[in-house]
Design a protein around this motif. Structure first.
Motif, PDB file in Angstrom:
ATOM      1  N   PHE A   1       9.927   3.352   4.925  1.00  0.00           N
ATOM      2  CA  PHE A   1       9.487   4.386   3.990  1.00  0.00           C
ATOM      3  C   PHE A   1       8.092   4.924   4.300  1.00  0.00           C
ATOM      4  O   PHE A   1       7.616   5.824   3.630  1.00  0.00           O
ATOM      5  CB  PHE A   1       9.488   3.838   2.550  1.00  0.00           C
ATOM      6  CG  PHE A   1      10.863   3.538   2.026  1.00  0.00           C
ATOM      7  CD1 PHE A   1      11.656   4.546   1.506  1.00  0.00           C
ATOM      8  CD2 PHE A   1      11.369   2.253   2.071  1.00  0.00           C
ATOM      9  CE1 PHE A   1      12.923   4.275   1.019  1.00  0.00           C
ATOM     10  CE2 PHE A   1      12.637   1.965   1.583  1.00  0.00           C
ATOM     11  CZ  PHE A   1      13.415   2.983   1.057  1.00  0.00           C
ATOM     12  N   PHE A   2       7.443   4.357   5.309  1.00  0.00           N
ATOM     13  CA  PHE A   2       6.065   4.734   5.627  1.00  0.00           C
ATOM     14  C   PHE A   2       5.948   5.269   7.051  1.00  0.00           C
ATOM     15  O   PHE A   2       6.747   4.934   7.915  1.00  0.00           O
ATOM     16  CB  PHE A   2       5.131   3.525   5.437  1.00  0.00           C
ATOM     17  CG  PHE A   2       5.002   3.109   4.002  1.00  0.00           C
ATOM     18  CD1 PHE A   2       3.995   3.628   3.215  1.00  0.00           C
ATOM     19  CD2 PHE A   2       5.905   2.231   3.434  1.00  0.00           C
ATOM     20  CE1 PHE A   2       3.879   3.266   1.877  1.00  0.00           C
ATOM     21  CE2 PHE A   2       5.801   1.855   2.094  1.00  0.00           C
ATOM     22  CZ  PHE A   2       4.782   2.382   1.322  1.00  0.00           C
ATOM     23  N   THR A   3       4.934   6.085   7.280  1.00  0.00           N
ATOM     24  CA  THR A   3       4.744   6.708   8.590  1.00  0.00           C
ATOM     25  C   THR A   3       3.898   5.868   9.526  1.00  0.00           C
ATOM     26  O   THR A   3       3.894   6.097  10.728  1.00  0.00           O
ATOM     27  CB  THR A   3       4.055   8.082   8.448  1.00  0.00           C
ATOM     28  OG1 THR A   3       2.772   7.893   7.843  1.00  0.00           O
ATOM     29  CG2 THR A   3       4.890   9.033   7.621  1.00  0.00           C
ATOM     30  N   ASP A   4       3.168   4.896   8.972  1.00  0.00           N
ATOM     31  CA  ASP A   4       2.249   4.110   9.792  1.00  0.00           C
ATOM     32  C   ASP A   4       2.504   2.613   9.624  1.00  0.00           C
ATOM     33  O   ASP A   4       3.101   2.178   8.646  1.00  0.00           O
ATOM     34  CB  ASP A   4       0.794   4.437   9.438  1.00  0.00           C
ATOM     35  CG  ASP A   4       0.510   4.286   7.950  1.00  0.00           C
ATOM     36  OD1 ASP A   4       1.464   4.254   7.154  1.00  0.00           O
ATOM     37  OD2 ASP A   4      -0.669   4.197   7.587  1.00  0.00           O
ATOM     38  N   ALA A   5       2.050   1.846  10.604  1.00  0.00           N
ATOM     39  CA  ALA A   5       2.258   0.396  10.594  1.00  0.00           C
ATOM     40  C   ALA A   5       1.519  -0.290   9.456  1.00  0.00           C
ATOM     41  O   ALA A   5       1.946  -1.341   8.978  1.00  0.00           O
ATOM     42  CB  ALA A   5       1.832  -0.201  11.933  1.00  0.00           C
ATOM     43  N   SER A   6       0.434   0.301   8.992  1.00  0.00           N
ATOM     44  CA  SER A   6      -0.330  -0.303   7.898  1.00  0.00           C
ATOM     45  C   SER A   6       0.306  -0.015   6.534  1.00  0.00           C
ATOM     46  O   SER A   6      -0.152  -0.511   5.519  1.00  0.00           O
ATOM     47  CB  SER A   6      -1.770   0.196   7.918  1.00  0.00           C
ATOM     48  OG  SER A   6      -1.799   1.586   7.678  1.00  0.00           O
ATOM     49  N   MET A   7       1.346   0.787   6.521  1.00  0.00           N
ATOM     50  CA  MET A   7       2.093   1.170   5.314  1.00  0.00           C
ATOM     51  C   MET A   7       1.184   1.746   4.230  1.00  0.00           C
ATOM     52  O   MET A   7       1.209   1.350   3.078  1.00  0.00           O
ATOM     53  CB  MET A   7       2.911  -0.017   4.784  1.00  0.00           C
ATOM     54  CG  MET A   7       4.053  -0.383   5.706  1.00  0.00           C
ATOM     55  SD  MET A   7       5.261  -1.520   5.023  1.00  0.00           S
ATOM     56  CE  MET A   7       4.364  -3.048   5.023  1.00  0.00           C
ATOM     57  N   LYS A   8       0.371   2.701   4.642  1.00  0.00           N
ATOM     58  CA  LYS A   8      -0.532   3.396   3.717  1.00  0.00           C
ATOM     59  C   LYS A   8      -0.035   4.800   3.395  1.00  0.00           C
ATOM     60  O   LYS A   8      -0.277   5.315   2.320  1.00  0.00           O
ATOM     61  CB  LYS A   8      -1.947   3.490   4.310  1.00  0.00           C
ATOM     62  CG  LYS A   8      -2.588   2.147   4.579  1.00  0.00           C
ATOM     63  CD  LYS A   8      -3.030   1.478   3.313  1.00  0.00           C
ATOM     64  CE  LYS A   8      -3.726   0.171   3.643  1.00  0.00           C
ATOM     65  NZ  LYS A   8      -3.761  -0.752   2.550  1.00  0.00           N
ATOM     66  N   THR A   9       0.669   5.429   4.352  1.00  0.00           N
ATOM     67  CA  THR A   9       1.105   6.808   4.179  1.00  0.00           C
ATOM     68  C   THR A   9       2.631   6.864   4.072  1.00  0.00           C
ATOM     69  O   THR A   9       3.338   6.518   5.016  1.00  0.00           O
ATOM     70  CB  THR A   9       0.649   7.674   5.373  1.00  0.00           C
ATOM     71  OG1 THR A   9      -0.761   7.513   5.541  1.00  0.00           O
ATOM     72  CG2 THR A   9       0.982   9.128   5.153  1.00  0.00           C
ATOM     73  N   MET A  10       3.112   7.292   2.900  1.00  0.00           N
ATOM     74  CA  MET A  10       4.560   7.384   2.704  1.00  0.00           C
ATOM     75  C   MET A  10       5.117   8.600   3.429  1.00  0.00           C
ATOM     76  O   MET A  10       4.431   9.601   3.611  1.00  0.00           O
ATOM     77  CB  MET A  10       4.885   7.479   1.216  1.00  0.00           C
ATOM     78  CG  MET A  10       4.770   6.168   0.491  1.00  0.00           C
ATOM     79  SD  MET A  10       5.343   6.262  -1.216  1.00  0.00           S
ATOM     80  CE  MET A  10       3.806   6.669  -2.040  1.00  0.00           C
ATOM     81  N   LYS A  11       6.375   8.479   3.806  1.00  0.00           N
ATOM     82  CA  LYS A  11       7.068   9.598   4.445  1.00  0.00           C
ATOM     83  C   LYS A  11       7.296  10.706   3.426  1.00  0.00           C
ATOM     84  O   LYS A  11       7.105  10.526   2.223  1.00  0.00           O
ATOM     85  CB  LYS A  11       8.403   9.116   5.008  1.00  0.00           C
ATOM     86  CG  LYS A  11       8.258   8.200   6.202  1.00  0.00           C
ATOM     87  CD  LYS A  11       9.604   7.854   6.796  1.00  0.00           C
ATOM     88  CE  LYS A  11       9.403   7.043   8.066  1.00  0.00           C
ATOM     89  NZ  LYS A  11      10.685   6.687   8.687  1.00  0.00           N
TER      90      LYS A  11
END
Length: 91
Positions: free
Chosen positions: A34-44
């Motif tokens: 559901f996220f664009t980055d590995a750190s899971m900070k930016t949702m798709k």
């Protein structure tokens, strides 16, 4: 010696209980799509999130929605749960 055993037992119980409390919203393999980055900070985007949601197994969807509907479990993931519900995740 008995105090030492009791303390170690309490520590072991705490570790096991903590692992048992971790749910679907805390599992990177469940959340990372559901996220664009590995750190899971930016949702798709909404469209991409909806695609990921539709591709998930029904059991996984149910686990995530159960946790999103639980105030205590969803608190650290409030924005994610709000977005999931808005996209039609709650059935």
């Amino acid at each position: 010696m008995n105090i030492k055993k009791a303390c170690l037992g309490a520590l072991a119980a705490t570790v096991l209980a903590g692992a048992a409390l971790a749910g679907a919203l805390d599992e990177p393999k469940m959340m990372s799509p559901f996220f664009t980055d590995a750190s899971m900070k930016t949702m798709k985007s909404d469209a991409d999130m909806k695609k990921v949601w539709a591709a998930m197994a029904k059991g996984d969807q149910d686990k995530m929605m159960k946790e999103c509907n639980d105030a205590a479990m969803s608190k650290p993931h409030a924005k994610f749960c709000e977005k999931l519900k808005a996209l039609g995740g709650s059935k």
